[in-house]
Design a protein around this motif. Structure first.
Motif, mmCIF file in Angstrom:
data_model
loop_
_atom_site.group_PDB
_atom_site.id
_atom_site.type_symbol
_atom_site.label_atom_id
_atom_site.label_comp_id
_atom_site.label_asym_id
_atom_site.label_seq_id
_atom_site.Cartn_x
_atom_site.Cartn_y
_atom_site.Cartn_z
ATOM 1 N N ASN A 230 -27.986 10.559 8.743
ATOM 2 C CA ASN A 230 -27.013 10.808 7.881
ATOM 3 C C ASN A 230 -27.060 12.061 6.873
ATOM 4 N N LYS A 231 -28.032 12.983 7.194
ATOM 5 C CA LYS A 231 -28.411 13.840 6.322
ATOM 6 C C LYS A 231 -27.034 14.945 6.554
ATOM 7 N N PRO A 232 -26.552 15.361 5.335
ATOM 8 C CA PRO A 232 -25.232 16.039 5.124
ATOM 9 C C PRO A 232 -25.600 17.522 5.650
ATOM 10 N N GLY A 233 -26.637 17.843 5.102
ATOM 11 C CA GLY A 233 -27.199 19.417 5.232
ATOM 12 C C GLY A 233 -27.811 19.624 6.496
ATOM 13 N N LYS A 234 -28.108 20.997 6.741
ATOM 14 C CA LYS A 234 -29.072 21.519 8.112
ATOM 15 C C LYS A 234 -30.505 20.867 8.004
ATOM 16 N N LEU A 235 -30.701 20.256 9.042
ATOM 17 C CA LEU A 235 -32.133 19.747 9.289
ATOM 18 C C LEU A 235 -33.142 20.887 9.186
ATOM 19 N N THR A 236 -34.465 20.468 8.500
ATOM 20 C CA THR A 236 -35.413 21.521 8.711
ATOM 21 C C THR A 236 -35.858 21.393 10.083
ATOM 22 N N PRO A 237 -36.570 22.505 10.610
ATOM 23 C CA PRO A 237 -37.352 22.632 11.886
ATOM 24 C C PRO A 237 -38.142 21.327 12.205
ATOM 25 N N GLU A 238 -38.830 20.807 11.326
ATOM 26 C CA GLU A 238 -39.540 19.517 11.433
ATOM 27 C C GLU A 238 -38.573 18.130 11.824
ATOM 28 N N GLU A 239 -37.745 18.368 10.952
ATOM 29 C CA GLU A 239 -36.641 17.060 11.107
ATOM 30 C C GLU A 239 -35.897 17.216 12.281
ATOM 31 N N PHE A 240 -35.703 18.612 12.754
ATOM 32 C CA PHE A 240 -34.995 18.580 14.237
ATOM 33 C C PHE A 240 -35.902 18.203 15.263
ATOM 34 N N GLU A 241 -37.153 18.443 15.235
ATOM 35 C CA GLU A 241 -38.041 17.993 16.148
ATOM 36 C C GLU A 241 -38.284 16.513 16.119
ATOM 37 N N GLU A 242 -38.022 15.955 14.833
ATOM 38 C CA GLU A 242 -37.916 14.474 15.062
ATOM 39 C C GLU A 242 -36.497 13.972 15.902
ATOM 40 N N MET A 243 -35.656 14.473 15.574
ATOM 41 C CA MET A 243 -34.262 14.413 15.847
ATOM 42 C C MET A 243 -34.207 14.407 17.469
ATOM 43 N N LYS A 244 -34.786 15.362 18.198
ATOM 44 C CA LYS A 244 -34.783 15.564 19.327
ATOM 45 C C LYS A 244 -35.445 14.408 20.158
ATOM 46 N N ARG A 245 -36.497 13.623 19.458
ATOM 47 C CA ARG A 245 -37.240 12.661 20.103
ATOM 48 C C ARG A 245 -36.132 11.508 20.435
ATOM 49 N N HIS A 246 -34.973 11.481 20.041
ATOM 50 C CA HIS A 246 -34.107 10.419 20.167
ATOM 51 C C HIS A 246 -33.838 10.219 21.908
ATOM 52 N N THR A 247 -34.118 11.374 22.552
ATOM 53 C CA THR A 247 -33.926 11.563 24.055
ATOM 54 C C THR A 247 -35.097 10.544 24.411
ATOM 55 N N ILE A 248 -36.278 10.761 24.290
ATOM 56 C CA ILE A 248 -37.476 9.977 24.592
ATOM 57 C C ILE A 248 -37.350 8.808 24.223
ATOM 58 N N TYR A 249 -37.058 8.332 23.012
ATOM 59 C CA TYR A 249 -37.053 7.015 22.537
ATOM 60 C C TYR A 249 -35.986 6.325 23.371
ATOM 61 N N GLY A 250 -34.769 6.685 23.838
ATOM 62 C CA GLY A 250 -33.665 6.041 24.729
ATOM 63 C C GLY A 250 -34.242 5.853 25.755
ATOM 64 N N HIS A 251 -34.999 6.846 26.440
ATOM 65 C CA HIS A 251 -35.409 6.457 27.647
ATOM 66 C C HIS A 251 -36.440 5.378 27.855
ATOM 67 N N ASP A 252 -37.289 5.138 26.851
ATOM 68 C CA ASP A 252 -38.085 4.203 26.907
ATOM 69 C C ASP A 252 -37.568 2.687 26.619
ATOM 70 N N ILE A 253 -36.762 2.796 25.574
ATOM 71 C CA ILE A 253 -35.805 1.575 25.492
ATOM 72 C C ILE A 253 -35.247 0.995 26.524
ATOM 73 N N ILE A 254 -34.668 1.904 27.437
ATOM 74 C CA ILE A 254 -33.903 1.704 28.722
ATOM 75 C C ILE A 254 -34.594 1.081 29.715
ATOM 76 N N ARG A 255 -35.939 1.714 29.708
ATOM 77 C CA ARG A 255 -36.802 1.248 30.590
ATOM 78 C C ARG A 255 -37.182 0.014 30.349
ATOM 79 N N ALA A 256 -37.227 -0.281 28.984
ATOM 80 C CA ALA A 256 -38.025 -1.730 28.720
ATOM 81 C C ALA A 256 -36.933 -2.646 28.966
#
Length: 349
Positions: free
Chosen positions: A182-208
């Motif tokens: 819900n951050k209204p501004g641009k993500l920092t590089p570190e924040e964007f790296e964490e945001m990108k992990r939703h793809t991995i989290y999603g994979h693991d949740i669905i496999r479980a």
């Protein structure tokens, strides 16, 4: 009867040969006008035409009524899909998995209803965007993934699976801190790296949650790009599952056409133009072109607000520029392909 060209309607029939002011023959007597013919008269500077008015066709009103009733019938299923994703999202947040039977309980009746829809633009326009972005977006991506797979010639069963995978593609966002989502501004590089992990989290949740590996793969790959510029693994199109490439198209369209905390939604034809641009290297060309080819005719007849403040109706897709149509306002035709300073601000039913 003589009428001004701006009052001509498709189906009107010319009662006399029509010439421009230089004496050049434009259209012959007896021509039944369509949008192209009306535009031709305008382009040649013809002000008035002698016509027999089009006969009123009650079936047009009937079609509009049926469309309205179909949308009204579908809305509860759309709301159910949004609510259902919310419940799975919250369950996955708390336990790391979700009840997979909920997915089919939602998707099966929804897809049965979607089979009746021909005008997908109207379906998209009727969706209430007041719901949480992630929940609403997931429902839209599920719907559009189903349609794109169908348009590409996949079987009914495969198209259903593509829609199911699209519906689940963002479930991993439940593991991303709300402060980032819900951050209204641009993500920092570190924040964007964490945001990108939703793809991995999603994979693991669905496999479980299910033995079906395809939705997990789509969750993992829906931000991969054909040229290898995507994430999380920067693979190219040879390694991306076909359903992931389909979901990528649906994901981009839905994301750009919805309001988000950091971005206002864009007008749908502008989004279509951006998709077309991305089909040259980023997104699947086949999936994107099938989507555009099937969506564009649905824009004809839609009401618009122009940047001039005028309201009007899209009457023709312009062959010179598919995304800049011909619009009829109350007192004129506006050819957006040649009126570069005028744009569409909003499209509505």
């Amino acid at each position: 009867m003589k009428v001004h060209v701006t009052d001509l309607k498709p189906g009107d029939r010319l009662l006399a040969d029509t010439f421009n002011e230089l004496g050049l023959h434009v259209l012959q007597k007896g021509t039944e006008l369509n949008d192209v013919g009306i535009k031709k008269l305008m382009q040649h500077g013809v002000d008035y035409a002698d016509i027999e008015p089009a006969v009123y066709q009650p079936e047009i009103t009937m079609i509009h009524t049926q469309q309205h009733e179909l949308l009204h019938k579908t809305k509860p299923l759309l709301e159910q899909a949004v609510d259902g994703f919310e419940s799975m999202y919250l369950e996955a947040l708390a336990t790391g998995r979700f009840n997979e039977t909920v997915v089919d309980d939602i998707m099966e009746p929804l897809v049965d209803q979607l089979k009746e829809h021909k005008d997908i633009v109207s379906l998209m326009l009727c969706i209430d965007q007041n719901d949480d972005y992630t929940y609403n977006h997931s429902m839209q991506v599920g719907i559009l993934s189903y349609y794109i797979a169908s348009w590409l010639g996949f079987s009914k069963e495969e198209a259903y699976e593509a829609g199911r995978a699209g519906y689940l593609h963002d479930i991993g966002k439940c593991q991303i801190p709300g402060s980032l989502l819900n951050k209204p501004g641009k993500l920092t590089p570190e924040e964007f790296e964490e945001m990108k992990r939703h793809t991995i989290y999603g994979h693991d949740i669905i496999r479980a949650s299910t033995i079906d590996s395809i939705p997990a793969l789509v969750a993992l790959q829906h931000h991969e790009r054909d040229d290898g510029s995507g994430y999380p693994h920067a693979i190219d199109k040879k390694e991306i599952h076909p359903f992931s490439r389909i979901t990528a198209v649906a994901d981009v369209f839905s994301a750009m056409s919805m309001n988000r905390v950091y971005q206002s939604k864009q007008e749908l034809l502008t989004v279509m133009r951006e998709l077309h641009s991305m089909s040259f290297g980023k997104l699947s060309a086949n999936a994107t072109q099938a989507f555009i080819r099937h969506m564009l005719p649905n824009f004809i007849g839609k009401h618009v607000i122009l940047s001039t403040g005028e309201t009007g109706t899209i009457v023709m897709t312009n062959p010179a520029d598919f995304f800049r149509p011909l619009v009829k306002t109350e007192d004129r035709f506006v050819d957006l392909s040649s009126e570069a300073n005028i744009g569409i601000e909003q499209i509505f039913l």
